[in-house]
Design a protein around this motif. Structure first.
Motif, PDB file in Angstrom:
ATOM      1  N   UNK A   1       0.825  -1.203   0.000  1.00  0.00           N
ATOM      2  CA  UNK A   1       0.000   0.000   0.000  1.00  0.00           C
ATOM      3  C   UNK A   1       0.864   1.259   0.000  1.00  0.00           C
ATOM      4  N   UNK A   2       2.071   1.196   0.579  1.00  0.00           N
ATOM      5  CA  UNK A   2       2.887   2.404   0.661  1.00  0.00           C
ATOM      6  C   UNK A   2       3.289   2.920  -0.713  1.00  0.00           C
ATOM      7  N   UNK A 239      -9.608   2.614   2.395  1.00  0.00           N
ATOM      8  CA  UNK A 239      -8.906   2.357   3.649  1.00  0.00           C
ATOM      9  C   UNK A 239      -9.318   3.354   4.735  1.00  0.00           C
ATOM     10  N   UNK A 240      -9.455   4.613   4.368  1.00  0.00           N
ATOM     11  CA  UNK A 240      -9.851   5.613   5.360  1.00  0.00           C
ATOM     12  C   UNK A 240     -11.240   5.319   5.917  1.00  0.00           C
ATOM     13  N   UNK A 241     -12.134   4.874   5.052  1.00  0.00           N
ATOM     14  CA  UNK A 241     -13.481   4.508   5.496  1.00  0.00           C
ATOM     15  C   UNK A 241     -13.400   3.343   6.481  1.00  0.00           C
ATOM     16  N   UNK A 256      -2.933   2.532  10.340  1.00  0.00           N
ATOM     17  CA  UNK A 256      -3.342   2.562   8.931  1.00  0.00           C
ATOM     18  C   UNK A 256      -3.705   3.984   8.515  1.00  0.00           C
ATOM     19  N   UNK A 257      -4.496   4.664   9.360  1.00  0.00           N
ATOM     20  CA  UNK A 257      -4.878   6.041   9.045  1.00  0.00           C
ATOM     21  C   UNK A 257      -3.688   6.966   8.964  1.00  0.00           C
ATOM     22  N   UNK A 258      -2.710   6.774   9.861  1.00  0.00           N
ATOM     23  CA  UNK A 258      -1.516   7.616   9.853  1.00  0.00           C
ATOM     24  C   UNK A 258      -0.692   7.404   8.590  1.00  0.00           C
ATOM     25  N   UNK A 259      -0.607   6.154   8.146  1.00  0.00           N
ATOM     26  CA  UNK A 259       0.127   5.867   6.906  1.00  0.00           C
ATOM     27  C   UNK A 259      -0.501   6.618   5.738  1.00  0.00           C
ATOM     28  N   UNK A 296       7.812   0.949   8.030  1.00  0.00           N
ATOM     29  CA  UNK A 296       7.842   0.331   9.345  1.00  0.00           C
ATOM     30  C   UNK A 296       6.484   0.471  10.047  1.00  0.00           C
ATOM     31  N   UNK A 297       5.869   1.634   9.910  1.00  0.00           N
ATOM     32  CA  UNK A 297       4.551   1.832  10.507  1.00  0.00           C
ATOM     33  C   UNK A 297       3.502   0.999   9.789  1.00  0.00           C
ATOM     34  N   UNK A 298       3.585   0.935   8.460  1.00  0.00           N
ATOM     35  CA  UNK A 298       2.602   0.183   7.691  1.00  0.00           C
ATOM     36  C   UNK A 298       2.647  -1.306   8.035  1.00  0.00           C
TER      37      UNK A 298
END
Length: 320
Positions: A1-2, A239-241, A256-259, A296-298
């Motif tokens: 996704x990134x 994804x945001x939903x 996920x939201x932060x990514x 790393x966050x994802x």
């Protein structure tokens, strides 16, 4: 996704690159290239060039004509600077100082670092998540598709040719389309496998049509950018939903939201579009470098979510 997200965000923000730029349209540049090729790229001079050319330059396909274009680019840049004019672009790109065989050293390094971060986190994911997790194989496949895209991004920034450009664009499109499949499987396909199977077939057909059009009809930068942006934005909103609907249920939803938000914000760096600092570091390279930590966050989110699904009798919550 990134890889998908910063490609989609940049595509949404930027117009298509031009095939010709101010620098390579200058008569002084064109005359310089013609004179250089005529003087140095035939007969004994050409054999002399080939005999003294470093092996790594020959292996990456640098020709005498390419070297003429490189030298004449800097001649033109010098004239612009002497007259006090702003630095021009050449063939849709800023002038970069070549390092060994690397045309865009900083962007090539940034792509390599993104690929290494993706590989490292894939290995961590595979060691932390049992194979029985419902998303294990889908995420592993997505990671391999992403690694392939970062490989070709590194190659393209190392040496811009007809083949490397096409592979960079096509592999990026593959990541974007597979990301839709990943999102579909996570939000719908775990309970309704038939839906994800149908979406998968449609995405394969879309990818085949996309590549066929760009290869056999017209390599239209505007169309490619619009197609990737459209699919990417759909995926991002999806994804945001999912994050919003699960914010009170899954404690790790914020990752996920932060990514999503980080990658959209970092894509704004592309708008700076400044001549490369020290002829190496431009906005595109800064953008790619800034996305390395996001992997790393994802993957932290993917690990948490995969373990949650493994430990939940009925996988997923809302939108599953």
């Amino acid at each position: 996704m990134t890889r998908l997200m910063f490609l989609a965000a940049a595509a949404f923000l930027l117009s298509a690159p031009a095939s010709a730029s101010q620098g390579d349209k200058e008569p002084v540049y064109r005359d310089c290239v013609k004179h250089c090729v005529r003087t140095n790229c035939t007969g004994a001079r050409l054999r002399g060039f080939q005999s003294t050319q470093p092996p790594y330059m020959a292996l990456t396909g640098w020709t005498c004509r390419d070297d003429c274009r490189y030298q004449c680019m800097w001649t033109t840049v010098g004239l612009y600077q002497a007259e006090g004019y702003s630095i021009p672009q050449f063939h849709g790109k800023w002038p970069f100082a070549r390092f060994l065989c690397f045309e865009e050293p900083a962007s090539a390094l940034a792509s390599l670092l993104n690929g290494l971060a993706c590989l490292l986190m894939l290995l961590r994911y595979r060691s932390a998540v049992p194979r029985q997790s419902p998303m294990y194989h889908t995420i592993t496949a997505f990671s391999l598709v992403s690694l392939n895209a970062w490989f070709w991004s590194t190659v393209f920034h190392t040496r811009d040719t007809y083949l490397t450009e096409k592979m960079d664009y096509f592999c990026a499109s593959a990541v974007i389309l597979y990301s839709i499949y990943l999102c579909c499987v996570r939000t719908l396909g775990l309970r309704r496998p038939a839906i994800s199977s149908m979406v998968g077939v449609l995405l394969i057909l879309a990818f085949t049509s996309h590549v066929s059009y760009l290869t056999f009809v017209s390599f239209d930068y505007g169309y490619n950018m619009a197609a990737n942006a459209s699919i990417g934005i759909i995926n991002l909103l999806w994804w945001l939903c999912w994050c919003w609907l699960n914010r009170r249920i899954l404690p790790y939803w914020w990752k996920c939201g932060m990514v999503v938000l980080l990658l959209h914000g970092l894509a704004l760096l592309e708008l700076l579009d400044f001549p490369p600092l020290f002829w190496v570091l431009d906005a595109h390279a800064v953008w790619h470098l800034s996305t390395v930590p996001v992997h790393f966050l994802f993957y932290s989110f993917l690990i948490d979510d995969s373990l949650h699904l493994l430990n939940t009798e009925k996988p997923g919550v809302k939108l599953d």
